[in-house]
Write a protein that holds these residues in place. Structure first.
Motif, PDB file in Angstrom:
ATOM      1  N   LEU A  72      -8.599  -3.497  -2.306  1.00 35.90           N
ATOM      2  CA  LEU A  72      -8.127  -4.603  -1.478  1.00 35.90           C
ATOM      3  C   LEU A  72      -9.241  -5.626  -1.327  1.00 35.90           C
ATOM      4  O   LEU A  72     -10.364  -5.278  -0.974  1.00 35.90           O
ATOM      5  N   ALA A 114      -6.587   1.321   2.236  1.00 32.42           N
ATOM      6  CA  ALA A 114      -7.208   0.912   0.975  1.00 32.42           C
ATOM      7  C   ALA A 114      -8.250   1.949   0.574  1.00 32.42           C
ATOM      8  O   ALA A 114      -8.912   2.544   1.425  1.00 32.42           O
ATOM      9  N   TRP A 164      -9.600  -2.542   6.483  1.00 32.57           N
ATOM     10  CA  TRP A 164      -8.672  -2.187   5.420  1.00 32.57           C
ATOM     11  C   TRP A 164      -8.855  -0.755   4.935  1.00 32.57           C
ATOM     12  O   TRP A 164      -7.894  -0.130   4.481  1.00 32.57           O
ATOM     13  N   LEU A 194      -5.924   1.945  -4.620  1.00 35.76           N
ATOM     14  CA  LEU A 194      -5.752   0.553  -4.240  1.00 35.76           C
ATOM     15  C   LEU A 194      -7.104  -0.059  -3.899  1.00 35.76           C
ATOM     16  O   LEU A 194      -7.837   0.444  -3.047  1.00 35.76           O
ATOM     17  N   ARG A 204       0.844  -1.204   0.000  1.00 33.93           N
ATOM     18  CA  ARG A 204       0.000   0.000   0.000  1.00 33.93           C
ATOM     19  C   ARG A 204       0.875   1.248   0.000  1.00 33.93           C
ATOM     20  O   ARG A 204       0.630   2.204  -0.750  1.00 33.93           O
TER      21      ARG A 204
END
Length: 357
Positions: free
Chosen positions: A282, A306, A301, A280, A273
């Motif tokens: 996840l 994320a 997350w 991103l 990350r």
């Protein structure tokens, strides 16, 4: 604090929430790799997701892994996908096509051709064929001069995806398929520019992504990765080094996103990350593992950085998963026996939550 239900800007798209429907093989395509009206209904039912990523779509015939999967390498396939993307858009959704070249995870009984891979090393396990599971065959190792055409096949399929109405594409670089095979240190035993060192093992992935960016633009291109994953027998040495190097090269291309699976320890994923400057996605639990992603895993997350969270089985069994999680409603379980059986049962038969008076 960021929540699952905040909007997010992804390239040229505004996502109404941060929930992504993960790609899931459903083997419901018609002969010739054609999308069907049932597929249009299936994806349209789930259009409240911030983003839908389709099941794996083969970019070429030799890239087909399983029977019953759709393609994006013929004009007929493009035409068959158009009603699917139109149905998603009519319901207010956004959809990327996942481009999946199976490499060695295939069989001549499925494609009529011997599978190819980075080296003549068979996958571990039985592969699906029209007559049932059969041992994975030994693939033909690609000649150095052949490798670029397979990287370019992702770009060619991406152009067809755009013609079919998809909002973008995700390269399947995970789970032991062709890109993952090149990243591997046991499926890839090459001694040329595509094997050996980390720099060489990431080369095919970078070339495939570059061909796709050239075809449809960076804002319409993502990639899914499974760092440290062992699907189909692949192994990777120096996982943090390998993926940090890959992300550094991909960062130059300004992709729409990187989509990571939780196939490595949390510490490794947090490091990736930090290494990735862009969006991103996840997937917080091991694909096909004993647990499926819920609100707690998603929130965890998002707190770790994320931007978007992908859900697989949750969306499969709950077309209205966004509403269920938003309102704390029960999440229906999946019927595993219907994953790959074909037909509409376990495909179009999952209902939205039924409120009672």
């Amino acid at each position: 604090m960021t929540t699952l239900f905040d909007s997010y800007r992804l390239g040229d798209l505004t996502l109404p929430n941060r929930m992504v429907m993960a790609p899931m093989t459903r083997v419901r395509a018609a002969a010739g790799g054609l999308a069907t009206p049932s597929m249009a209904t299936y994806y349209a039912q789930r259009a409240t997701a911030g983003l839908i990523i389709s099941e794996g779509v083969q970019p070429s015939l030799i890239g087909q892994s399983n029977p019953g999967t759709p393609g994006l390498h013929t004009d007929e396939q493009v035409s068959a996908w158009r009603p699917v993307t139109a149905a998603v858009h009519s319901n207010g959704g956004r959809v990327f096509a996942q481009l999946m070249h199976g490499g060695r995870v295939s069989h001549p009984a499925t494609t009529g051709m011997r599978p190819v891979g980075p080296s003549a090393v068979p996958a571990v396990g039985d592969v699906f064929t029209p007559s049932g599971p059969r041992p994975a065959p030994t693939p033909r190792a690609l000649d150095t001069a052949e490798v670029p055409e397979h990287a370019e096949s992702y770009g060619q399929a991406a152009r067809r995806a755009a013609e079919a109405g998809f909002d973008g594409v995700e390269l399947h670089g995970a789970n032991g398929y062709l890109i993952s095979q090149f990243l591997s240190s046991n499926a890839n035993l090459r001694t040329d520019r595509y094997g050996g060192s980390v720099t060489n093992r990431i080369r095919f992935a970078v070339e495939a992504v570059s061909a796709t960016v050239e075809a449809v633009g960076a804002a319409r291109t993502g990639i899914r990765l499974s760092p440290g994953g062992t699907f189909w027998g692949v192994r990777e040495s120096d996982v943090p080094k390998l993926y940090t190097a890959l992300l550094a090269e991909l960062a130059h291309l300004d992709l729409a996103y990187v989509h990571l699976e939780a196939t490595a320890e949390e510490e490794v994923l947090i490091g990736l990350r930090r290494a990735w400057p862009g969006t991103l996605i996840l997937n917080p639990v091991l694909p096909m593992g004993p647990k499926q992603t819920g609100r707690a895993e998603a929130d965890h997350w998002l707190g770790l950085g994320a931007d978007l969270i992908s859900f697989g089985r949750g969306f499969l069994a709950n077309p209205d998963l966004v509403e269920r999680l938003r309102n704390g409603l029960p999440v229906a379980p999946v019927e595993e026996t219907t994953y790959y059986q074909g037909g509409d049962a376990g495909y179009l038969t999952y209902s939205t939550y039924q409120y009672t008076a």
